[in-house]
Design an enzyme around this catalytic site. Structure first.
Site, PDB file in Angstrom:
ATOM      1  N   ASP A  65      10.336   5.814  -9.948  1.00 38.09           N
ATOM      2  CA  ASP A  65       9.800   6.557 -11.142  1.00 38.09           C
ATOM      3  C   ASP A  65      10.639   7.738 -11.413  1.00 38.09           C
ATOM      4  OD1 ASP A  65       8.228   4.432 -11.726  1.00 38.09           O
ATOM      5  OD2 ASP A  65       6.339   5.392 -10.878  1.00 38.09           O
ATOM      6  N   LYS A  71      -0.650  -4.541  -3.139  1.00 34.64           N
ATOM      7  CA  LYS A  71      -2.121  -4.125  -2.824  1.00 34.64           C
ATOM      8  C   LYS A  71      -2.114  -2.428  -3.500  1.00 34.64           C
ATOM      9  CE  LYS A  71      -5.334  -3.458   0.809  1.00 34.64           C
ATOM     10  NZ  LYS A  71      -5.796  -1.997   0.518  1.00 34.64           N
ATOM     11  N   SER A 123       0.826  -1.417  -0.020  1.00 33.38           N
ATOM     12  CA  SER A 123       0.116  -0.031  -0.003  1.00 33.38           C
ATOM     13  C   SER A 123       0.970   1.293   0.080  1.00 33.38           C
ATOM     14  CB  SER A 123      -0.868   0.007   1.149  1.00 33.38           C
ATOM     15  OG  SER A 123      -2.037   0.896   1.128  1.00 33.38           O
TER      16      SER A 123
END
Length: 580
Positions: free
Chosen positions: A372, A386, A361
């Protein structure tokens, strides 16, 4: 009527198994038959005769399992009979509320593993878990109808602090204090197991478990836990410095272990300036580490199951400054980016995010954003996967929990099912293919949306290939990592989806497992100049292992070494210029 049919079948099974136990002989435990190791993999029987045969085979397997644990046939029969009678007793306590709960959840499960109905009693337990107000061991449990398993550990709780209990461990027995009898809880209702584990603060509970990484179900352990209340400060981020020596150069690696993305919303609403939050604590720890002039930072998110989405965003901006950190898509298809248009990059030196399969999460949001933006490295294993958000709504009776939105990385890829793939993989004791969101029934599929424009820090992508090679060279030389590799290879070569219903074969298999485990442990200890064991019993009766055998510390140490590899690689052009 459906439940009444189930009840009739239950009594039929109970009576047949009790009758079989009254006449069973040792010769019955030496058949040539086999059963599937995982019962859910069995094909549905086509007639009652096949079903009754399976019921008897399950009893034979239970008896063999007990005899492998040191019981004789009479003791095994007695314990199995007692287990069946206990299960019947709990079954006969089934309430109308329970039947309704089962029926409704059979429908809600169609919509995914995180959609569920909670009866008023279950709602009370849910609220207790959320407020962490009840004294216990700090673990959330789940049940497959036979075994009660550890679903997750509350960060900072008594169970996590033992460093012995892991998610997916099966609880097969519970004992009180130092010498209380271990009560067999196989087949118990989950709420009754929970009641047995809960108790007064400061008291002890002993759990008999089958570890998730056990080679066979006969490989059990007993863990002692002191009950306590889990407080917010027990979840707080912690720091330390790992010294790394390379030649004549001594480096200092800062480590911040973050067990959860916590936020004291109640104190914040009261305008208490000293409210606790993970981002505030990490920022404070970073100030202290910067004063000690660390060369880089490892953020340890292993076993961090998530928490506040806004805290994950705030933490990311300590290292990114400004920009979108995550995209959220709701059920209407609306997509909203979460981030800051303006911001100050509080820490600018190299960073490594350390994750494992139980990082989920909000952990995946932070790790994904760092990756990224090419701001730092993610190392460890793939994460849980998740990528959904749940909401709880009150009903006239009970509550319903359902999925209302989904996370997406700034690249546009969802964390759902896939999780975050590390830049550099590190060994793990667990078979990660059997864990995570993708292993859950009817989990939502991974998908993608358009990415969003972000700043490319260009800090690590050019170095990833050489960093992987440098790490792999160390991993292949590490005695602990070699031991893990040998165990996994042996397990893979000897894995079978079936269990023999033959006591002699099972004894032979048990001896083979114990022989391998002892040899593997002694090989490891020999390579580290530690004392070895004469027998498997000596190995099982050992006291606490020395720190040099702590695999979690070894993994952290390798993450720190990867960080220093990055530091040195980034210095090479400058060093070359100085040499000219």
């Amino acid at each position: 009527s459906l439940f009444n049919l189930y009840a009739d079948r239950y009594y039929s099974r109970y009576n047949l198994q009790i009758d079989f136990l009254e006449s069973v002989e040792e010769v019955d435990l030496r058949s040539s038959r086999k059963i599937k190791r995982t019962l859910s993999d069995n094909e549905r029987t086509s007639n009652l005769e096949e079903l009754e045969s399976l019921w008897k085979d399950l009893i034979i397997n239970d008896l063999i399992q007990l005899m492998l644990s040191g019981n004789d046939l009479d003791e095994s029969i007695s314990k199995t009979t007692k287990r069946l009678n206990n299960q019947l007793n709990y079954f006969e306590q089934t309430r109308v509320e329970d039947v309704f709960n089962i029926f409704v959840n059979s429908i809600t499960s169609i919509y995914g593993p995180h959609t569920s109905y909670m009866s008023p009693k279950n709602s009370e337990d849910f609220d207790i878990n959320m407020s962490l107000s009840l004294e216990g061991i700090g673990a959330l449990l789940s049940s497959d109808g036979l075994y009660t398993s550890i679903s997750s550990l509350v960060p900072g709780g008594p169970a996590e602090k033992t460093e012995q209990l892991k998610p997916k461990d099966k609880i097969i027995g519970v004992g009180q204090d130092d010498d209380g009898e271990i009560v067999d809880v196989i087949g118990w209702r989950i709420d009754d197991v929970v009641d047995l584990i809960r108790g007064p603060k400061g008291s002890k509970v002993r759990l008999q478990i089958i570890p998730t990484n056990a080679i066979s179900d006969s490989e059990t352990e007993e863990i002692e836990i002191v009950r306590n209340v889990v407080k917010l400060e027990d979840q707080a981020a912690e720091k330390k410095i790992l010294p790394i020596q390379r030649g004549q150069k001594n480096y200092k690696v800062g480590v911040i272990a973050l067990p959860a993305f916590y936020f004291d919303f109640e104190a914040y609403q009261k305008r208490d300036y000293n409210y606790k939050s993970s981002s505030k604590d990490v920022k404070r720890l970073l100030k202290e580490l910067k004063r000690e002039n660390i060369d880089g930072l490892v953020i340890d998110l292993r076993n961090n199951g998530g928490g506040s989405l806004y805290e994950a965003n705030a933490l990311a901006h300590l290292f990114l400054g400004r920009g979108t950190t995550v995209q959220v898509k709701n059920s209407n298809g609306n997509i909203q980016g979460l981030g800051e248009r303006w911001g100050y990059q509080f820490y600018d030196k190299p960073i490594v995010i350390l994750v494992n399969k139980f990082s989920a999460s909000a952990s995946e949001i932070l790790a994904g954003a760092i990756q990224d933006y090419d701001r730092g490295l993610v190392v460890g294993t793939s994460t849980f996967g998740k990528g959904t958000v749940q909401k709880v709504d009150l009903l006239s009776s009970g509550q319903i929990k359902y999925t209302e939105s989904k996370f997406y990385r700034v690249s546009g890829s969802s964390t759902q099912n896939l999780g975050v793939e590390p830049d550099i993989n590190l060994p793990t004791l667990f078979n990660i293919d059997e864990l995570g969101e993708s292993s859950l029934d009817r989990a939502l599929e991974h998908d993608s949306i358009p990415g969003t424009t972000v700043k490319n820090f260009n800090r690590v992508s050019n170095f990833k290939d050489i960093l992987r090679k440098l790490s792999l060279d160390r991993v292949e030389e590490s005695p602990l990592f070699k031991s893990i590799k040998a165990r996994k290879q042996w397990q893979s070569e000897n894995k079978s989806e079936f269990l023999d219903l033959n006591l002699d074969k099972r004894i032979e298999q048990k001896n083979s497992i114990e022989k391998f485990l002892l040899a593997n442990e002694n090989n490891l200890r020999g390579s580290l100049n530690l004392p070895t064991y004469e027998s498997y019993k000596d190995f099982m009766d050992r006291e606490d292992d020395p720190e040099s055998l702590d695999i979690e510390s070894e993994i952290l140490g390798e993450a720190a070494n990867i960080l220093i590899d990055l530091v040195e690689l980034k210095k090479e052009p400058l060093m070359a210029m100085n040499q000219k």
